[in-house]
Design an enzyme around this catalytic site. Structure first.
Site, PDB file in Angstrom:
ATOM      1  N   LEU A 108       0.815  -1.222   0.000  1.00 16.74           N
ATOM      2  CA  LEU A 108       0.000   0.000   0.000  1.00 16.74           C
ATOM      3  C   LEU A 108       0.849   1.273   0.000  1.00 16.74           C
ATOM      4  CD1 LEU A 108      -2.743  -1.103   2.582  1.00 16.74           C
ATOM      5  CD2 LEU A 108      -2.771  -1.320   0.079  1.00 16.74           C
ATOM      6  N   GLY A 148      -8.484   3.493  -8.563  1.00 18.98           N
ATOM      7  CA  GLY A 148      -7.633   4.607  -8.961  1.00 18.98           C
ATOM      8  C   GLY A 148      -7.688   4.847 -10.464  1.00 18.98           C
ATOM      9  N   HIS A 163      -3.280   4.286  -2.705  1.00 21.41           N
ATOM     10  CA  HIS A 163      -4.298   3.439  -2.063  1.00 21.41           C
ATOM     11  C   HIS A 163      -4.975   4.200  -0.918  1.00 21.41           C
ATOM     12  CE1 HIS A 163      -1.520   0.087  -3.488  1.00 21.41           C
ATOM     13  NE2 HIS A 163      -2.668  -0.201  -4.060  1.00 21.41           N
TER      14      HIS A 163
END
Ligand code: PAF
Length: 292
Positions: A31, A148, A35
Site C-alpha cells: 500500500l 484509482g 491506495h
C-alpha cells in the site's frame, strides 16, 4: 479494525453490522499514498469500509511479474490499523478462499475495450481483473467501490463489468496521486533501480508536454515526440502511447477527429529497466473552452 482470512468470517462480520453505504477498496497490497487516498474517500463516504489485500494470480500474464510483485502484508496491516475504525474490515485471503475448487469462473470479453493498450500487451489481464473483482464484489457486496484512475483502462472495464452484470455497486474513480517529481504512485515503484527511479519523472513530464503540444501540433507529431523523448532516456523504453476517448477507449489518430463534447486521455506504458509502468493524463480538446 478487524482482519479476516476467510470468506465465512468476513461475511459473518459484515452481516452483523447495519451500516449503509458499505464501501470497498480492492487492492493487491504494498500500500502507498494512492491506495490511502481511495481508503480515505471510502472512510469519509461510508460508515463501514472493507479493504482487500490479494495478489490475484489470474490477472498476471507474466509469471515473473507475479513472482516479483511486492508483498508487504505486515507493513500494510500496521498502516491500515492507523486509519481504519473499529468495525472496518481488512480481507487478506489465501488463493483457495477466492478461488475454491469447484467455483464457476466466467470468462469475459469486453469487445473493443480490451483490444487496445493494456489489452494488447497483457493478454488475458482484464479477464483476470474482471474475475477477481466480480468474485470480491460477490463476497463483500459493497454499495460503493473505489478504484484509482492510474489504471484508467481497468476503471473503464470495471464500469462495463458492473453494467453488463447489472451489479448494484457504484464505481468511484479517484485521481492519480503523484510523487513530487510527478511519477504516478504505484506498488511497482519500489522495484525500480535507484538510477531509473531518479529519472522516472520523465514519464509524467513527457505526458504533460505532449498534452500542451495538442494546441499547435497534430497527433502523429505528438506520438513521435513521446516516443523519441522516452526512448532517448537511458534505461527507458516506450511500449505504447495512445490518445483515447474516456468511454470507448478508441485511439484517435488525427486531431480533427476529436470531438468537443468528449474527454480524451493520453495513456502510456513504459519499461524502466525490467519494470513496466503506466500513467495517463487528460488531453483537452484543442478548441474546447470548456473547463471540465
Ligand atoms: O488495481 C489493482 O490493484 C487490481 O487490479 C485489483 C483491482 C485490486 C484487482 O486485483
Amino acid at each position: 479494525m478487524k482482519v479476516f482470512n476467510t470468506v465465512k468470517d468476513l461475511q459473518h462480520h459484515l452481516g452483523s453490522i447495519k451500516a449503509s453505504p458499505k464501501g470497498f477498496v480492492p487492492t493487491m497490497g504494498a500500500l502507498h499514498k494512492g491506495h490511502f487516498s481511495l481508503i480515505e474517500k471510502s472512510l469519509l463516504e461510508c460508515p463501514l469500509t472493507t479493504v482487500s489485500i490479494f495478489v490475484n494470480p489470474t490477472q498476471f500474464n507474466d509469471k515473473n511479474d507475479l513472482e516479483r510483485y511486492p508483498r508487504t502484508p505486515q507493513k500494510d496491516l500496521s498502516l491500515l490499523s492507523e486509519i481504519l475504525r473499529t468495525d472496518d474490515a481488512v480481507f487478506i485471503p489465501p488463493v483457495e478462499e477466492v478461488y475454491p475448487a469447484g467455483l464457476k469462473i466466467e470468462n469475459y470479453d469486453f469487445g473493443k475495450l480490451d483490444k487496445v493498450m493494456e489489452g494488447i500487451y497483457r493478454p488475458g489481464h482484464f479477464n483476470g481483473v474482471a474475475q477477481v473483482v466480480s468474485r470480491l464484489f460477490d463476497i463483500v457486496k459493497p454499495d460503493r467501490a473505489y478504484f484509482g484512475q492510474k489504471d484508467f483502462q481497468q476503471l473503464v472495464i470495471v464500469r462495463e463489468l458492473v453494467r453488463k452484470k447489472g451489479l448494484p455497486v457504484k464505481i468511484i474513480g479517484c485521481p492519480i496521486v503523484r510523487e513530487p517529481d510527478g511519477l504516478a504512485m504505484s506498488s511497482r515503484n519500489i522495484l525500480l533501480e535507484p538510477s531509473l527511479r531518479e529519472k522516472a519523472g520523465i514519464i509524467f513530464k513527457t505526458l504533460s508536454d505532449a498534452s500542451e503540444m495538442l494546441k499547435d501540433s497534430d497527433i502523429p507529431e505528438i506520438k513521435e515526440f513521446v516516443a523519441s523523448t522516452i526512448n532517448s532516456t537511458p534505461g527507458f523504453k516506450l511500449e505504447y502511447f495512445e490518445i483515447v476517448d474516456e468511454n470507448e477507449l478508441q485511439p484517435v489518430s488525427r486531431k480533427n477527429s476529436m470531438l468537443e463534447d468528449k474527454k480524451y486521455f493520453g495513456c502510456i506504458a513504459v519499461w524502466a529497466g525490467k519494470i513496466r509502468l503506466i500513467d495517463n493524463i487528460e488531453f483537452r480538446h484543442p478548441y474546447s473552452k470548456k473547463v471540465h
